[in-house]
Design an enzyme around this catalytic site. Sequence first.
Site, PDB file in Angstrom:
ATOM      1  N   HIS A 141       3.815  28.776  41.248  1.00  0.00           N
ATOM      2  CA  HIS A 141       3.390  29.911  39.914  1.00  0.00           C
ATOM      3  C   HIS A 141       2.577  30.979  40.543  1.00  0.00           C
ATOM      4  O   HIS A 141       2.894  32.501  40.641  1.00  0.00           O
ATOM      5  CB  HIS A 141       2.914  29.215  38.903  1.00  0.00           C
ATOM      6  CG  HIS A 141       2.362  30.501  38.019  1.00  0.00           C
ATOM      7  ND1 HIS A 141       3.157  30.939  36.833  1.00  0.00           N
ATOM      8  CD2 HIS A 141       1.093  31.064  37.990  1.00  0.00           C
ATOM      9  CE1 HIS A 141       2.381  31.917  36.158  1.00  0.00           C
ATOM     10  NE2 HIS A 141       1.340  31.956  36.693  1.00  0.00           N
ATOM     11  N   GLU A 142       1.634  30.589  41.268  1.00  0.00           N
ATOM     12  CA  GLU A 142       0.538  31.604  41.938  1.00  0.00           C
ATOM     13  C   GLU A 142       1.231  32.230  43.185  1.00  0.00           C
ATOM     14  O   GLU A 142       0.968  33.452  43.256  1.00  0.00           O
ATOM     15  CB  GLU A 142      -0.661  30.809  42.484  1.00  0.00           C
ATOM     16  CG  GLU A 142      -1.365  29.963  41.545  1.00  0.00           C
ATOM     17  CD  GLU A 142      -1.952  31.205  40.136  1.00  0.00           C
ATOM     18  OE1 GLU A 142      -2.251  32.089  40.520  1.00  0.00           O
ATOM     19  OE2 GLU A 142      -1.929  30.552  39.381  1.00  0.00           O
ATOM     20  N   HIS A 145       3.418  34.825  41.935  1.00  0.00           N
ATOM     21  CA  HIS A 145       2.798  36.344  41.695  1.00  0.00           C
ATOM     22  C   HIS A 145       2.868  37.401  42.940  1.00  0.00           C
ATOM     23  O   HIS A 145       3.034  38.525  43.020  1.00  0.00           O
ATOM     24  CB  HIS A 145       1.251  35.980  41.403  1.00  0.00           C
ATOM     25  CG  HIS A 145       1.103  35.855  39.650  1.00  0.00           C
ATOM     26  ND1 HIS A 145       1.734  36.476  38.778  1.00  0.00           N
ATOM     27  CD2 HIS A 145       0.689  35.019  38.994  1.00  0.00           C
ATOM     28  CE1 HIS A 145       1.378  36.083  37.590  1.00  0.00           C
ATOM     29  NE2 HIS A 145       0.721  35.123  37.783  1.00  0.00           N
ATOM     30  N   GLU A 203       3.458  36.839  33.951  1.00  0.00           N
ATOM     31  CA  GLU A 203       3.268  35.423  33.932  1.00  0.00           C
ATOM     32  C   GLU A 203       4.754  34.774  33.817  1.00  0.00           C
ATOM     33  O   GLU A 203       4.955  33.778  34.496  1.00  0.00           O
ATOM     34  CB  GLU A 203       2.561  35.234  32.703  1.00  0.00           C
ATOM     35  CG  GLU A 203       0.957  35.398  33.028  1.00  0.00           C
ATOM     36  CD  GLU A 203       0.213  34.719  34.081  1.00  0.00           C
ATOM     37  OE1 GLU A 203       0.934  33.541  34.180  1.00  0.00           O
ATOM     38  OE2 GLU A 203      -0.632  35.136  34.676  1.00  0.00           O
TER      39      GLU A 203
END
Length: 224
Positions: A141-142, A145, A203
């Site tokens: 997920h990070e 980004h 997100e």
Amino acid sequence: MKWNRIRRASALMAAAALALLTGCATNTMTGRTQMSLISDAAVSQQSLSYYSAMVGDYRKKEKVIDAGPVKERVERITNRLIAQAVLYRPAAAQWDWRVTVIDDPETVNAFCMPGGLMGIYTGFMEKLNASDDEIAQVMGHEIGHALAGHGAEKMSLQLTSNLVVMVLSAATAQNARDMQGTHAALSVGALAFVNRPNDRLTEHEADRIGIELAARAGYNPPPP
């Protein structure tokens, strides 16, 4: 004096309009039009400066884990994610990928800055008793980004908001002192807007990319 103010405001408005018109581009990964006023190289350089200072501070406090089972575990997971990230966005092969394990049992957090600069706190693994699948999903997920350019997008919005503040200050101020006060007041609002956490859209994009990265890397990521 009034005409000088009007000319100054008009020039700044023209600059702001030009920035908005030329600073938007379609992100090939997300399909979304994003503000893009800063190059990847510039964003990565700024991230590296901040990351190096942060890690250096933790290292002085003897909070960086450089070896051992925890470090090896994190590197094993992130290396598999990086291999998929590079396939997902080939330009990421040129990033300075790093991961730092920070010995802080009370902090439940992880991050990936633009340019592939990652960090994870031991509290994330210890307090949550996180499995490899869960770590892969969060780190994916990070990384998502970073791959989607969310950091560059926020920095571009910051620049745009600064320009808008200058335009409004010049247009409404009666004198230099008035302009200074107006600029300060408007800047507070702009910073409050830009520095807020990532919104639902970004997100969601990071979730989608992160789950796909983790799955491609051979993990079974839980739903976000």
